[in-house]
Design a protein around this motif. Structure first.
Motif, short mmCIF file in Angstrom:
data_model
loop_
_atom_site.label_atom_id
_atom_site.label_comp_id
_atom_site.label_asym_id
_atom_site.label_seq_id
_atom_site.Cartn_x
_atom_site.Cartn_y
_atom_site.Cartn_z
N ARG A 171 -0.14 -13.58 22.73
CA ARG A 171 1.28 -13.25 22.72
C ARG A 171 1.61 -12.18 21.68
O ARG A 171 2.62 -11.50 21.80
N THR A 172 0.77 -12.03 20.67
CA THR A 172 1.04 -11.05 19.62
C THR A 172 0.44 -9.68 19.91
O THR A 172 0.77 -8.72 19.23
N LEU A 173 -0.41 -9.59 20.91
CA LEU A 173 -1.09 -8.33 21.21
C LEU A 173 -0.22 -7.44 22.09
O LEU A 173 0.45 -7.91 23.01
N LYS A 174 -0.27 -6.13 21.82
CA LYS A 174 0.52 -5.18 22.60
C LYS A 174 0.03 -5.10 24.05
O LYS A 174 0.81 -5.11 24.99
N HIS A 175 -1.28 -5.00 24.23
CA HIS A 175 -1.88 -4.95 25.57
C HIS A 175 -2.60 -6.27 25.80
O HIS A 175 -3.82 -6.35 25.79
N SER A 176 -1.82 -7.29 26.02
CA SER A 176 -2.34 -8.65 26.08
C SER A 176 -2.79 -9.04 27.49
O SER A 176 -2.13 -8.69 28.47
N PRO A 177 -3.88 -9.79 27.57
CA PRO A 177 -4.29 -10.33 28.87
C PRO A 177 -3.55 -11.63 29.21
O PRO A 177 -3.84 -12.26 30.21
N ALA A 178 -2.59 -12.01 28.38
CA ALA A 178 -1.91 -13.30 28.52
C ALA A 178 -1.06 -13.38 29.78
O ALA A 178 -0.51 -12.39 30.23
N PRO A 179 -0.93 -14.59 30.32
CA PRO A 179 0.02 -14.79 31.42
C PRO A 179 1.45 -14.64 30.90
O PRO A 179 1.71 -14.76 29.70
N ALA A 180 2.36 -14.37 31.81
CA ALA A 180 3.78 -14.26 31.45
C ALA A 180 4.26 -15.57 30.84
O ALA A 180 3.75 -16.64 31.17
N TYR A 181 5.23 -15.47 29.96
CA TYR A 181 5.80 -16.67 29.34
C TYR A 181 7.29 -16.49 29.16
O TYR A 181 7.82 -15.38 29.29
N VAL A 182 7.96 -17.58 28.88
CA VAL A 182 9.40 -17.59 28.68
C VAL A 182 9.66 -18.03 27.24
O VAL A 182 9.09 -19.02 26.79
N LYS A 183 10.51 -17.29 26.54
CA LYS A 183 10.85 -17.67 25.18
C LYS A 183 12.32 -18.08 25.16
O LYS A 183 13.19 -17.31 25.55
N MET A 184 12.57 -19.30 24.74
CA MET A 184 13.92 -19.84 24.65
C MET A 184 14.14 -20.24 23.20
O MET A 184 13.64 -21.27 22.76
N GLY A 185 14.84 -19.37 22.47
CA GLY A 185 14.97 -19.60 21.03
C GLY A 185 13.61 -19.41 20.39
O GLY A 185 12.97 -18.39 20.58
N SER A 186 13.14 -20.41 19.67
CA SER A 186 11.81 -20.32 19.06
C SER A 186 10.74 -21.00 19.91
O SER A 186 9.58 -20.98 19.55
N ARG A 187 11.14 -21.57 21.03
CA ARG A 187 10.19 -22.28 21.89
C ARG A 187 9.61 -21.35 22.95
O ARG A 187 10.30 -20.49 23.48
N VAL A 188 8.34 -21.56 23.25
CA VAL A 188 7.64 -20.77 24.25
C VAL A 188 7.20 -21.69 25.37
O VAL A 188 6.65 -22.77 25.12
N TYR A 189 7.47 -21.27 26.61
CA TYR A 189 7.08 -22.03 27.79
C TYR A 189 6.34 -21.13 28.76
O TYR A 189 6.60 -19.93 28.83
N TYR A 190 5.44 -21.73 29.49
CA TYR A 190 4.73 -21.04 30.56
C TYR A 190 5.10 -21.73 31.86
O TYR A 190 5.03 -22.97 31.95
N LEU A 191 5.50 -20.95 32.85
CA LEU A 191 5.81 -21.52 34.16
C LEU A 191 4.52 -21.67 34.95
O LEU A 191 3.63 -20.80 34.90
N LYS A 192 4.42 -22.77 35.69
CA LYS A 192 3.22 -23.04 36.46
C LYS A 192 2.91 -21.90 37.41
O LYS A 192 1.76 -21.51 37.55
N LYS A 193 3.93 -21.32 38.03
CA LYS A 193 3.69 -20.22 38.97
C LYS A 193 3.07 -19.01 38.25
O LYS A 193 2.24 -18.31 38.81
N ASP A 194 3.45 -18.78 36.98
CA ASP A 194 2.86 -17.68 36.22
C ASP A 194 1.42 -17.99 35.81
O ASP A 194 0.58 -17.09 35.78
#
Length: 61
Positions: free
Chosen positions: A25-48
């Motif tokens: 999540r901290t990398l500019k060119h990240s291989p990470a799946p998409a995520y949702v940030k709500m306030g300070s919380r981070v969530y990943y949707l199953k579809k992502d």
């Protein structure tokens, strides 16, 4: 509604360590799946997570 996972659960689903997702999540060119940030919380949707898994698929030649 799509299921959402916290980082630890998303990592387990993907077979990764939670720290790997946190670093991605901290990398500019990240291989990470998409995520949702709500306030300070981070969530990943199953579809992502499923889309990320599919994007890693390699066809045998």
């Amino acid at each position: 509604m799509n299921e959402k996972y916290v980082t630890a659960d998303a990592a387990l689903y993907l077979g990764l360590k939670p720290g790997t997702l946190q670093i991605w999540r901290t990398l500019k060119h990240s291989p990470a799946p998409a995520y949702v940030k709500m306030g300070s919380r981070v969530y990943y949707l199953k579809k992502d997570l499923d889309a990320y898994i599919e994007s890693q698929r390699v066809e045998a030649v």
